[in-house]
Design a protein around this motif. Structure first.
Motif, short mmCIF file in Angstrom:
data_model
loop_
_atom_site.label_atom_id
_atom_site.label_comp_id
_atom_site.label_asym_id
_atom_site.label_seq_id
_atom_site.Cartn_x
_atom_site.Cartn_y
_atom_site.Cartn_z
N ALA A 63 0.78 -1.14 0.04
CA ALA A 63 0.05 -0.09 -0.02
C ALA A 63 0.31 1.30 0.05
O ALA A 63 1.76 1.90 0.24
CB ALA A 63 -1.04 0.41 1.24
N ASP A 64 0.43 2.33 -0.78
CA ASP A 64 1.00 3.76 -0.54
C ASP A 64 0.47 3.68 0.88
O ASP A 64 0.20 3.33 2.26
CB ASP A 64 0.29 4.65 -1.00
N ILE A 77 2.57 9.48 0.84
CA ILE A 77 3.13 9.07 0.08
C ILE A 77 3.49 8.03 -0.68
O ILE A 77 2.57 6.85 -0.48
CB ILE A 77 4.38 8.49 0.87
N GLY A 78 3.45 8.38 -1.87
CA GLY A 78 3.30 7.05 -3.48
C GLY A 78 4.61 5.90 -3.01
O GLY A 78 5.27 6.36 -3.51
N VAL A 79 4.05 4.97 -3.34
CA VAL A 79 4.57 3.97 -2.60
C VAL A 79 4.70 2.89 -4.49
O VAL A 79 5.88 2.73 -4.46
CB VAL A 79 5.27 2.97 -2.04
N THR A 80 3.80 2.97 -4.78
CA THR A 80 2.88 1.54 -5.44
C THR A 80 2.86 2.30 -6.88
O THR A 80 2.60 3.96 -6.37
CB THR A 80 1.76 1.14 -5.45
N GLY A 81 2.16 2.33 -8.34
CA GLY A 81 2.42 3.15 -9.67
C GLY A 81 3.62 4.36 -9.96
O GLY A 81 2.89 4.90 -10.46
N THR A 82 4.41 4.30 -9.19
CA THR A 82 5.82 5.67 -9.64
C THR A 82 6.67 4.49 -10.51
O THR A 82 6.61 2.83 -10.12
CB THR A 82 5.93 6.13 -8.29
#
Lengths: 234, 155
Positions: A63-64, A77-82
């Motif tokens: 998860a973010d 905090i963007g963790v995935t989709g980056t």
């Protein structure tokens, strides 16, 4: 006299059962620690070599992270989709093993030299951490988030703990415990190295199998609908 | 994931960074009231650096070609009722609003747009920066989707 002997015998038997239970419990704790890569003898060299990436590829989407900063901001905090990788460092203000890691963060950036890798330090929420201690320990330039929910969603088993997430795919590339940033760096290199070898190995195997079947570059069966590269060029 | 602070609530899309904070106040005058500092919302579809200005300096420099940076900046009570903030409610962003010279500090290829308005009697500026001016038509719908999730309460 006989009664006394019987009572004594029963007491000895109960004590024996208790000792066996304690030994068994101790063995289970040691086994659990060993599986997590923690060496109770404190030998750092062995501890480092015991670190192993534990890939959780494709099992559950990480998860973010949403929480608060030591300064009181609310953050996501963007963790995935980056496009980048994120190294999540789960640290605590009350954990003695975390102290050297906090102190090193003041003077070094552990992900320097690792392309497209972002470090995010995650502590538990204000209800479980000392705010004044966190303000002392948290480096100004590091991203520090207080998010108890993240500890739950990433299933953090011990402190300190590190999780490397591939942003593009959302895969957990590797995770484990370490007591120095050097060990963390080793963990990252091993995790990413294993993954890269696995990926290239897969491609090589596929090419090898195709070649064995007589299928090489430009073979018509590789272009459904008879639209081979040569035809497209015409 | 929805985050909320200082009366703001916003759905931050997957992979985006977001922060809601209040600007630190200055020194309180002796015997006077504490300085009012406005709320600031930052959103970006890339990792936001820790050190950045209210209008994104320090962040737009590291933004990629498909980058989007939004800053929703609240002005102080002295700006309430001023003509500049007459428009009511968050604006809908259009590709035509963007121009390279609207950047706080022009950067090659990037462009920006700026809007002044009021929400619930509070004066705001919305500043949007794009990683590539030429990609504004592709990026604007994403911006409006995020802005559509923003809400402001009286608290």
């Amino acid at each position: 006299m006989t009664a006394l002997l019987i009572v004594e015998g029963v007491a000895i038997l109960l004590l024996a059962v208790l000792v066996v239970g304690l030994l068994r419990s101790h063995a289970e704790i040691l086994r659990a620690l060993h599986e997590l890569g923690v060496r109770p003898d404190g030998d750092e060299s062995q501890s480092a070599s015991a670190l192993r990436p534990r890939p959780r590829l494709g099992t559950e989407a990480p998860a973010d992270i949403a929480g608060t900063t030591p300064a009181g901001s609310t953050v996501h905090i963007g963790v995935t989709g980056t496009d980048s990788r994120t190294l999540l460092a789960f640290l605590s203000t009350g954990c003695s093993s975390c102290l050297p890691l906090w102190e090193s963060l003041q003077s070094e950036d552990p992900v320097t030299g690792l392309a497209d890798t972002r470090l995010v330090v995650v502590t538990k929420g204000p209800e479980a951490e000392s705010p004044s201690r966190l303000q002392q320990l948290a480096p100004r330039d590091a991203t520090v988030v207080q998010a108890t929910a993240a500890w739950d969603s990433y299933g953090v088993p011990v402190t300190p703990y590190f999780v490397l997430v591939e942003g593009a795919t959302g895969d957990i590339v590797g995770e484990g415990s370490a007591s120095t940033w050097a060990q963390v760096g080793s963990l990252i290199l091993q995790a990413t190295g294993d993954r890269d070898v696995g990926a290239s190995g897969g491609e090589l195997r596929a090419d090898h199998e195709l070649r064995r079947a007589g299928i090489g570059p430009g073979h018509p069966t590789l272009y459904p609908g008879n639209s081979s590269p040569e035809r497209d060029e015409k | 994931m929805r985050i909320a602070a200082h009366g703001f609530e916003v759905d931050v899309p997957r992979g985006w960074d977001g922060e809601i904070y209040r600007r630190p106040g200055g020194l309180k005058p002796l015997g006077g009231p504490a300085e009012h500092t406005g709320a600031v919302v930052h959103l970006g579809n890339f990792p936001l650096p820790n050190s950045r200005g209210d209008y994104g300096s320090g962040a737009v420099e590291v933004m990629g070609p498909d980058g989007i940076f939004l800053s929703l900046f609240e002005f102080g009570p002295g700006s309430v009722g001023k003509a500049l903030f007459r428009a009511e409610g968050l604006p809908t962003v259009t590709p035509e609003d963007f121009a390279p010279h609207t950047m706080q500090r022009p950067l090659p290829g990037q462009s920006g747009a700026q809007y002044f308005f009021s929400m619930r009697g509070r004066p705001f500026c919305l500043y949007v920066a794009l990683g590539t001016h030429a990609r504004r038509r592709q990026l604007v719908p994403e911006i409006n989707q995020v802005l559509g999730s923003v809400s402001l309460s009286d608290t």
